[in-house]
Each structure stands twice: as structure tokens, then as C-alpha cells.
Scaffold this active site. Structure first.
Site, PDB file in Angstrom:
ATOM      1  N   GLY A   1      69.226  34.983  31.725  1.00  0.00           N
ATOM      2  CA  GLY A   1      68.984  33.939  32.702  1.00  0.00           C
ATOM      3  C   GLY A   1      68.633  34.504  34.055  1.00  0.00           C
TER       4      GLY A   1
ATOM      5  N   GLY B   1      70.157  34.543  38.117  1.00  0.00           N
ATOM      6  CA  GLY B   1      71.274  34.171  38.969  1.00  0.00           C
ATOM      7  C   GLY B   1      72.490  33.779  38.155  1.00  0.00           C
TER       8      GLY B   1
ATOM      9  N   SER C   1      61.382  35.986  38.987  1.00  0.00           N
ATOM     10  CA  SER C   1      60.791  35.963  40.317  1.00  0.00           C
ATOM     11  C   SER C   1      60.921  37.358  40.920  1.00  0.00           C
ATOM     12  CB  SER C   1      61.483  34.916  41.196  1.00  0.00           C
ATOM     13  OG  SER C   1      62.870  35.121  41.233  1.00  0.00           O
TER      14      SER C   1
ATOM     15  N   VAL D   1      74.402  40.725  40.009  1.00  0.00           N
ATOM     16  CA  VAL D   1      75.642  41.278  39.443  1.00  0.00           C
ATOM     17  C   VAL D   1      75.382  42.305  38.347  1.00  0.00           C
ATOM     18  CG1 VAL D   1      76.942  39.204  40.006  1.00  0.00           C
ATOM     19  CG2 VAL D   1      75.902  39.419  37.739  1.00  0.00           C
TER      20      VAL D   1
ATOM     21  N   LYS E   1      63.248  37.600  29.223  1.00  0.00           N
ATOM     22  CA  LYS E   1      63.656  37.040  30.511  1.00  0.00           C
ATOM     23  C   LYS E   1      62.630  35.938  30.790  1.00  0.00           C
ATOM     24  CE  LYS E   1      64.798  38.365  35.267  1.00  0.00           C
ATOM     25  NZ  LYS E   1      66.236  38.079  35.245  1.00  0.00           N
TER      26      LYS E   1
END
Length: 230
Positions: free
Chosen positions: A119, A121, A43, A15, A39
């Protein structure tokens, strides 16, 4: 010590959390503020001569005012571009909220006016079989900044996320609307107006669709003064 620390989450993955975070950092820089960001888990990292590197973490590293080594910005780097808890399992690594909190506390000891922790997701992304990423801001009692992607279904996603943040005992400090696609969603203004009236937190800005824009350009669309008022 970091005077203001916020956790940045989103209504979903993809997003625009990182670009919004970088724009917030640039807006703070323009106000003369000293900034830090991290962060904790990334991944989808690339193998480089310097080790695993993540594009999002590098963007944060470049947007903050203070100089930090990459391993401080992104202490847990994972190569597969999959859910962090699965990538960690495949790499034989253990991720817990307590471990992440330790990294964050270490960075909070450094002097700054604003620190962002991005974060991965959405709010309930798993860290392991027992904990979700929400356990990290809960442990550190961090207020939350929510990034809302302006697309069909965003009202439901935004309000559910805001509800979950508050149910976990945390303050929703503000939210940012981000347009993720070139084509404007149907009834975008009506959707935005509804969110303004129902999220119950200050809107820090609305970022337009502009794939060529950098964080400095996008920062002009933000008003982050509420982040320094409480």
C-alpha cells in the site's frame, strides 16, 4: 494462481514498508518459493527514458523471483512526492479501489507461492473523496501484514491500525518491527515486548537499523513461516 496474497501496510508513511516487503520476498526465495509483488500506486516517481519510475517499485521488481514488466509492478505511477490522491488529481487521473483490484486480480492469476501488494502510507490513506486504500484489501479479502516503526508513539499507532484492520473484517496475518533511526528509542525492548503481547498476530521479525543493508541481508532477521501456515 498466487497461492498466498498479502497486503502490506504500515503504521505511518516512511516506516519501511518497501524494505520489509523486499526482505519478505528474499526470505521466501531462500525457502524455494516463487514470488510476485506489486505497488499499485507510487507517487514520487522519477522521469526516465523508460517513463516514470519509482525507487520502491523497482526494489520490489528486483526482489521477486518472477519477471514482470514495470507497468505490471506499478500500474499507476505519479511524479509528485505527495499523497497519492492529491498527486492523482494533479495528474488528471482517477483512482478507485475497483480499478486497483482489477490490477491485483490480473497479477493473482499468475502462478506463484507468495504475492505481496504494498500500500501507500498507512491504513486510512485516501484514494479519492469516498475511499481509502483499505478498500482494496477489503474488496479482495486480503490478509494484512503490518510494518511497525519502533519509535515513540508506535504502540498507539500499531494497536489502532490492528484494530482498524480487524474492524474492516480482515485478518492481521503478521507484523514486522522496523527500527527507522540510528538511535535506539527509549525502552525499545519494553515497547517491543508490549507489542508482542498485545497486537494479537505473529511477529515475523525485527529489522535493525542498517542503512547499508540490502533486502537479502535483512531477510535473515525474519521468520515468515506463519505466512504459509494458514
Amino acid at each position: 494462481m498466487a497461492r498466498k496474497t498479502y497486503f502490506v501496510t504500515g503504521t505511518d508513511t516512511g516506516v519501511g514498508k518497501t524494505m520489509v516487503s523486499a526482505a519478505i520476498l528474499e526470505a521466501a526465495r531462500s525457502m524455494g518459493k516463487r514470488t510476485l509483488a506489486m505497488k499499485p500506486i507510487a507517487s514520487g516517481c522519477d522521469n526516465t527514458p523508460d517513463g516514470l519510475r519509482n525507487e520502491d517499485a523497482l526494489l520490489l521488481q528486483g526482489a521477486m523471483t518472477e519477471e514482470l514488466a514495470y507497468d505490471v509492478v506499478n500500474p499507476i505511477a505519479l511524479e509528485p512526492a505527495i499523497a497519492p490522491h492529491v498527486a492523482a488529481q494533479q495528474a488528471g487521473k482517477s483512482i478507485t479501489a475497483g480499478r486497483l483490484a482489477g490490477y491485483c486480480r490480473g497479477l493473482q492469476m499468475r502462478s506463484s507461492d507468495l504475492m505481496l501488494v504494498e500500500g501507500a502510507g498507512g491504513w486510512r490513506v485516501p484514494l479519492n473523496e469516498r475511499e481509502t486504500y483499505a478498500a482494496l484489501p477489503r474488496e479482495l479479502e486480503m490478509p494484512v501484514i503490518l510494518v511497525v516503526s519502533l519509535k515513540l508513539g508506535c504502540i498507539n499507532h500499531a494497536l489502532l491500525t490492528a484494530e482498524a484492520v480487524r474492524a474492516d473484517g480482515l485478518r492481521l496475518a503478521g507484523w514486522v518491527a522496523n527500527r527507522p533511526e540510528k538511535d535506539t528509542m527509549s525502552c525499545e525492548q519494553e515497547t517491543f515486548d508490549y507489542l508482542l503481547g498485545h497486537i494479537g498476530a505473529p511477529c515475523l521479525g525485527s529489522l535493525p537499523w542498517n542503512p547499508e543493508a540490502d533486502a537479502v541481508t535483512l531477510s535473515a532477521h525474519l521468520n515468515i513461516s506463519p505466512l504459509f501456515e494458514n
